[in-house]
Design an enzyme around this catalytic site. Structure first.
Site, PDB file in Angstrom:
ATOM      1  N   GLY A 107      26.163  21.183  52.804  1.00 35.14           N
ATOM      2  CA  GLY A 107      24.954  20.849  53.534  1.00 35.14           C
ATOM      3  C   GLY A 107      24.572  19.398  53.311  1.00 35.14           C
ATOM      4  O   GLY A 107      23.436  19.089  52.951  1.00 35.14           O
TER       5      GLY A 107
ATOM      6  N   VAL B 251      16.997   9.347  47.542  1.00 38.05           N
ATOM      7  CA  VAL B 251      16.693   8.980  48.932  1.00 38.05           C
ATOM      8  C   VAL B 251      15.583   9.895  49.425  1.00 38.05           C
ATOM      9  O   VAL B 251      15.645  11.115  49.246  1.00 38.05           O
ATOM     10  CB  VAL B 251      17.940   9.113  49.825  1.00 38.05           C
TER      11      VAL B 251
ATOM     12  N   HIS C 279      23.268  12.155  50.391  1.00 36.07           N
ATOM     13  CA  HIS C 279      24.713  12.141  50.160  1.00 36.07           C
ATOM     14  C   HIS C 279      25.372  10.961  50.882  1.00 36.07           C
ATOM     15  O   HIS C 279      26.306  10.346  50.358  1.00 36.07           O
ATOM     16  CB  HIS C 279      25.343  13.450  50.644  1.00 36.07           C
TER      17      HIS C 279
END
EC number: 6.3.2.1
Length: 490
Positions: free
Chosen positions: A3, A153, A8
């Site tokens: 996911g 993030v 990422h």
């Protein structure tokens, strides 16, 4: 896991940049059953292979590895080898709430590292506890891989990017957005001194509940030990876990009351000046060369014809003495005494031979320690010397004892003398000088050369300068996250 999201993507892109076109970046997406408890979301955890491939490719990954369970655990999850994370690292934060979770993490990562043998392992700082446990794993097992972190993030509403965010409906998303803002506000209040830490945690819990979130924990811990933070530490981790409906969310902020201080101690000839100077430039820290300051005083004593071993003679020369260090420029720091540039003069062998005598005088150490501590009030510096972590900055955030064998230090000293155009004694004589200086430094009455109890020893025999700097950076990042002290670009 799987996911993949923008967190990422940033992680992959950062890893690609770090390679500089000289390596490959492998992305692994394996939903590890050992990380999930009985009532957790293993069955419904996002598995988005096509989207993951597209995101990884766009971010610059060389390959995406999506193994099945049998490839990772050929004997099954119940019959194969399993590791157990140390209890001291799982006693707080997520550990008590997710029994066995970190055991599953260390087991699968050890398996991954054994299969891939990477040079670097890139992980997000969002799950700081996981990152810290894996750093300990690599250090404790002596694995030949660097663990690198990437800042958290955040999405447009401030929520930390997470694969589980897709579980949230629109209404829940609005509720969840209060999580990060409340954490940040609490950290600001604690840093400003407007509220004590214990009261701040109570208020934060109440604020999160009033926002409609179910609170699992709110804790302030040491970033390295993951134990309750000792009062007075300049860097602490404020972390929390909540549930928004059925969705579990984690987040953290750092409470930093001053910029980081790094103390690097060690014997003469261990290469402290060379690597500390380069490390300071890499990390954007002020370089405080305390050894140069003592050399400057020694040069001043010699230039005035005084006896370096006489405390009264030396003390008489200290009134009005000004030792100035300029900021690094192209790797060079200018040293001045009363406005005169003596950068090269302080490296003369005559100065080297007397610096231990001068540094042993309490009057000299008192003068220079006071100057150094004044420079360190705001932090943001790295200092190297003999007693930085024990006497000058006992509360330094990172302490390193940098050393090498006398034989190695003699070889380095010979090369340095040759490069500077000085006569080079034979290695046996240099080694004897180094051993004697170690004896003088470690037995003096005032601030002797000793390794601080909380310092990490770094033996540099056989290591290149770049490797030593990398090791210092890794020790720094163990405690100081990129999100609070970013690595300068360029």
């Amino acid at each position: 896991m799987g996911g993949l999201h923008q967190g990422h993507a940033r992680l992959i892109a950062t890893a690609v940049t770090s390679c500089g076109g000289k390596g490959s970046v492998l992305v692994s997406t394996f939903v590890n059953p050992l990380q999930f408890g009985v009532d957790e979301d293993f069955d419904c955890y996002p598995r988005t292979f096509e989207d993951d491939c597209a995101l990884a490719e766009q971010a610059g990954a060389s390959a995406l590895w999506c193994p099945d369970e049998r490839q990772v655990y050929p004997y099954g999850t119940s019959e194969g080898w399993r590791l157990q994370a140390p209890a001291r690292l799982t006693a707080h934060l997520c550990g008590p709430w997710r029994s066995g979770h970190f055991d599953g993490v260390v087991t699968v990562v050890m398996r991954l590292l054994g299969l891939v043998r990477p040079h670097q392992l890139w992980l997000g700082e969002k799950d700081w506890q996981q990152l810290t446990i894996l750093r300990h794993l690599v250090n404790d097992f002596g694995l030949r891989v660097r663990v690198r972190g990437c800042p958290t993030v955040r999405e447009g509403d401030g929520l930390a990017a997470s694969s589980r965010n897709r579980y949230l409906g629109d209404a829940q998303r609005t509720v969840a957005s209060a999580f990060s803002s409340a954490l940040c506000a609490t950290a600001r209040d604690v840093c400003a001194g407007s509220v004590d830490e214990a009261s701040a945690q109570v208020a934060l819990r109440q604020q999160l509940r009033e926002a409609g979130l179910e609170v699992e924990y709110v804790e302030t811990v040491d970033p390295v030990t993951l134990q309750p933070a000792r009062p007075g530490r300049s860097i602490r981790l404020l972390a929390a876990a909540v549930r928004c409906g059925e969705t579990r969310l984690i987040d953290h902020v750092f409470i930093m009351t001053r910029s980081p201080i790094v103390a690097i101690d060690g014997p003469a000839g261990a290469g402290k000046s060379t690597v500390t100077r380069a490390f300071a430039e890499r990390m954007g820290l002020l370089y405080l060369d305390t050894g140069a300051m003592y050399r400057a005083v020694t040069w001043w004593v010699q230039s005035n014809g005084a006896d370096p071993s006489s405390a009264p003679a030396v003390e008489a020369l200290l009134e009005g003495l000004e030792v100035d260090l300029s900021p690094l420029k192209d790797g060079v720091q200018t040293v001045r005494v009363n406005g005169r540039d003596i950068t090269d003069a302080i490296r003369d062998p005559e100065v080297t031979g007397s610096v231990s005598l001068v540094a042993a005088h309490p009057c000299v150490r008192a003068l220079l320690t006071k100057q150094q501590q004044r420079l360190g009030e705001r932090g943001g510096l790295v200092a190297e010397g003999r007693d930085i972590g024990t006497a000058v900055f006992p509360d330094a955030d990172v302490k390193v004892f940098l050393t090498a064998t006398p034989e190695e230090r003699a070889r380095r000293r010979a090369k340095d003398l040759e490069a500077r155009g000085h006569a080079v004694p034979d290695l046996a004589a240099l080694e004897a000088q180094i051993v004697e200086r170690d004896r003088l430094d470690s037995t003096r009455e005032v601030a002797p050369l000793v390794q601080a109890d909380d310092a990490t020893e770094l033996i540099t025999d056989g290591m290149s300068i770049e490797a030593v700097i990398d090791a210092l950076e890794d020790l720094f990042r163990f405690r100081v996250a990129k999100e609070i002290w970013p690595t300068p670009q360029g």
